[in-house]
Design a protein around this motif. Structure first.
Motif, PDB file in Angstrom:
ATOM      1  N   ILE A 297      15.101  -8.248 -38.299  1.00 31.78           N
ATOM      2  CA  ILE A 297      16.078  -8.821 -37.531  1.00 31.78           C
ATOM      3  C   ILE A 297      17.639  -8.898 -37.905  1.00 31.78           C
ATOM      4  N   GLU A 298      18.273  -8.759 -37.011  1.00 35.81           N
ATOM      5  CA  GLU A 298      19.703  -8.679 -37.376  1.00 35.81           C
ATOM      6  C   GLU A 298      20.255 -10.149 -37.466  1.00 35.81           C
ATOM      7  N   VAL A 299      20.850 -10.483 -38.353  1.00 31.16           N
ATOM      8  CA  VAL A 299      21.571 -11.674 -38.699  1.00 31.16           C
ATOM      9  C   VAL A 299      22.866 -11.399 -39.286  1.00 31.16           C
ATOM     10  N   HIS A 300      23.817 -12.184 -38.721  1.00 39.41           N
ATOM     11  CA  HIS A 300      25.241 -12.124 -39.172  1.00 39.41           C
ATOM     12  C   HIS A 300      25.989 -13.556 -39.284  1.00 39.41           C
ATOM     13  N   HIS A 301      26.653 -13.771 -40.171  1.00 34.32           N
ATOM     14  CA  HIS A 301      27.173 -15.176 -40.334  1.00 34.32           C
ATOM     15  C   HIS A 301      28.462 -15.366 -39.263  1.00 34.32           C
ATOM     16  N   ASP A 302      29.098 -14.184 -38.686  1.00 32.77           N
ATOM     17  CA  ASP A 302      30.242 -14.292 -38.104  1.00 32.77           C
ATOM     18  C   ASP A 302      30.009 -13.360 -36.919  1.00 32.77           C
ATOM     19  N   PRO A 303      29.055 -13.401 -36.116  1.00 31.58           N
ATOM     20  CA  PRO A 303      28.805 -12.444 -35.043  1.00 31.58           C
ATOM     21  C   PRO A 303      29.762 -12.119 -34.198  1.00 31.58           C
ATOM     22  N   ASP A 304      30.652 -12.928 -33.755  1.00 28.54           N
ATOM     23  CA  ASP A 304      31.487 -12.764 -32.754  1.00 28.54           C
ATOM     24  C   ASP A 304      32.597 -11.709 -33.364  1.00 28.54           C
ATOM     25  N   HIS A 305      32.701 -11.427 -34.671  1.00 31.89           N
ATOM     26  CA  HIS A 305      33.384 -10.396 -35.170  1.00 31.89           C
ATOM     27  C   HIS A 305      32.744  -9.426 -35.873  1.00 31.89           C
ATOM     28  N   ALA A 306      31.655  -9.210 -35.810  1.00 37.08           N
ATOM     29  CA  ALA A 306      30.578  -8.130 -36.247  1.00 37.08           C
ATOM     30  C   ALA A 306      31.216  -6.892 -35.733  1.00 37.08           C
ATOM     31  N   MET A 307      31.197  -5.897 -36.349  1.00 32.70           N
ATOM     32  CA  MET A 307      31.288  -4.479 -35.938  1.00 32.70           C
ATOM     33  C   MET A 307      30.429  -3.840 -35.078  1.00 32.70           C
ATOM     34  N   SER A 308      29.152  -4.128 -35.007  1.00 33.31           N
ATOM     35  CA  SER A 308      28.142  -3.566 -34.280  1.00 33.31           C
ATOM     36  C   SER A 308      27.152  -4.706 -34.072  1.00 33.31           C
ATOM     37  N   ASP A 309      26.706  -4.647 -32.683  1.00 25.87           N
ATOM     38  CA  ASP A 309      25.432  -5.529 -32.399  1.00 25.87           C
ATOM     39  C   ASP A 309      25.683  -7.294 -32.642  1.00 25.87           C
ATOM     40  N   GLY A 310      26.751  -7.657 -32.516  1.00 22.87           N
ATOM     41  CA  GLY A 310      27.141  -9.107 -32.915  1.00 22.87           C
ATOM     42  C   GLY A 310      26.302  -9.999 -31.924  1.00 22.87           C
ATOM     43  N   ALA A 311      26.224  -9.325 -30.589  1.00 20.89           N
ATOM     44  CA  ALA A 311      25.675 -10.357 -29.434  1.00 20.89           C
ATOM     45  C   ALA A 311      24.256 -10.605 -29.631  1.00 20.89           C
TER      46      ALA A 311
END
Ligand code: PEP
Ligand code: MN
Length: 337
Positions: A297-311
């Protein structure tokens, strides 16, 4: 052909039988089940007088493997294959939870996410250092620097590393840092790459191609296994259909189908399978209920600024909540996190 040897056959005699089969020009693979040595002898168009083989001393029975993915099939290897990844045996009762960013973007990002997913219960950190991108203008990853960061972040929190290998030349480099070599959906039928990871000494996470049938996917696994690397983890990540409200259509049918056909573990990637953050958890829960051996699973602490697949990336708190739900489902079906 599957050659079942007599139970209790001396090792020397089993080796002798394997050697004679090799002399026919067959590729010979060996496994054991319930105390019986099983030899898978494969090779297209090699003329063999099987009646003679059947009469060899030490040969109990012959069985034709009717599916095209011979070594990946349960006919050859009836029991579940377990693959060690860090402190998890993928394919065992323990579910394998892999999580992390789509791409490694930097030290702080990787450490923040590694800490969060490890606290939540993940045992492996995912993250791409070499990214396959639909557009040549998109971020393509940090390369070796990304792998180093990923390794450090994973080690700091006791996690294994899963990272994609895009190219044959990159196999030794990625294998130096990663515990699992990910073959991306777009590379599922890159046979040179499959052969290369087939010679690597690391487990392979083989994603299903965007338009691949289950049989084609298992044939790709066969390419890896036939080169000597039996450590293949299959990953259903959604296929392309006529539906446009989701990025892909997660084919949960594939789980029980693959489980019946193959001994290899199968995990699910609901992030790429749906492409939408709030659809990830429901499909992750469904995948475990359907019998998947784990999740990536993709997890990001700041997905709005992720370089890929933030959404499609979960916030750490969402991942944490999901893991506790997965724990409940696991209990209900005799598995654990
Ligand atoms: C990924 O895992 O980030 C990825 C690119 O996956 P896939 O190959 O399934 O599209
Ligand atoms: Mn991604």
């Amino acid at each position: 052909m599957l050659i079942l040897l007599r139970k209790g056959i001396p090792e020397g005699q089993a080796n002798d039988i394997a050697g004679r089969l090799r002399m026919f020009g067959l590729s010979v693979h060996r496994t054991e089940h319930e105390g019986q040595v099983r030899i898978g002898a494969v090779g297209d168009g090699v003329p063999v007088d099987w009646d003679r083989v059947r009469a060899w001393e030490g040969v109990d029975a012959l069985e034709k493997i009717r599916v095209p993915f011979k070594l990946a099939s349960r006919v050859f290897h009836p029991h579940d294959t377990l693959i060690t990844v860090g402190r998890c045996a993928v394919g065992s009762d323990q579910l394998s939870l892999m999580a992390g960013p789509c791409s490694v973007e930097g030290e702080e990002q990787a450490f923040t996410i590694a800490e969060a997913v490890s606290k939540a219960g993940a045992t492996a950190l995912r993250g791409g250092a070499y990214k396959p991108r639909t557009s040549p203008y998109s971020f393509r990853g940090l390369g070796e620097e990304g792998l180093k960061i990923l390794r450090r972040a994973a080690d700091a929190f006791g996690l294994a590393v899963v990272s994609e290998v895009l190219d044959t030349e990159l196999v030794p480099l990625v294998a130096r840092y990663a515990d699992v070599l990910q073959i991306g959906a777009r590379n599922m039928q890159n046979y040179a790459l499959l052969r290369a990871v087939g010679h690597a000494d690391k487990p392979v996470l083989l994603k299903r191609g965007l338009a691949a049938t289950i049989e084609e996917w298992l044939m790709s696994a066969e390419h890896v296994v036939s080169q000597g690397n039996a450590q293949v983890i299959l990953c259903e990540r959604g296929i392309r259909t006529f539906e446009t409200y989701t990025r892909n259509t997660l084919d949960l049918n594939a789980i029980p189908v693959v489980k019946e056909l193959s001994h290899l573990p199968v995990i699910v990637d609901p992030s790429h399978g749906t492409g939408i953050r709030n659809k990830v958890a429901p499909m992750a829960r469904a995948a475990i209920a359907a019998g998947a051996d784990g999740l990536i699973i993709e997890v990001h602490h700041d997905p709005d600024h992720a370089m890929s697949d933030g959404a499609q990336s979960l916030y750490p708190a969402q991942y944490d909540e999901l893991v506790s739900q997965i724990r409940t489902i696991a209990n209900a079906i005799g598995r654990r996190v």
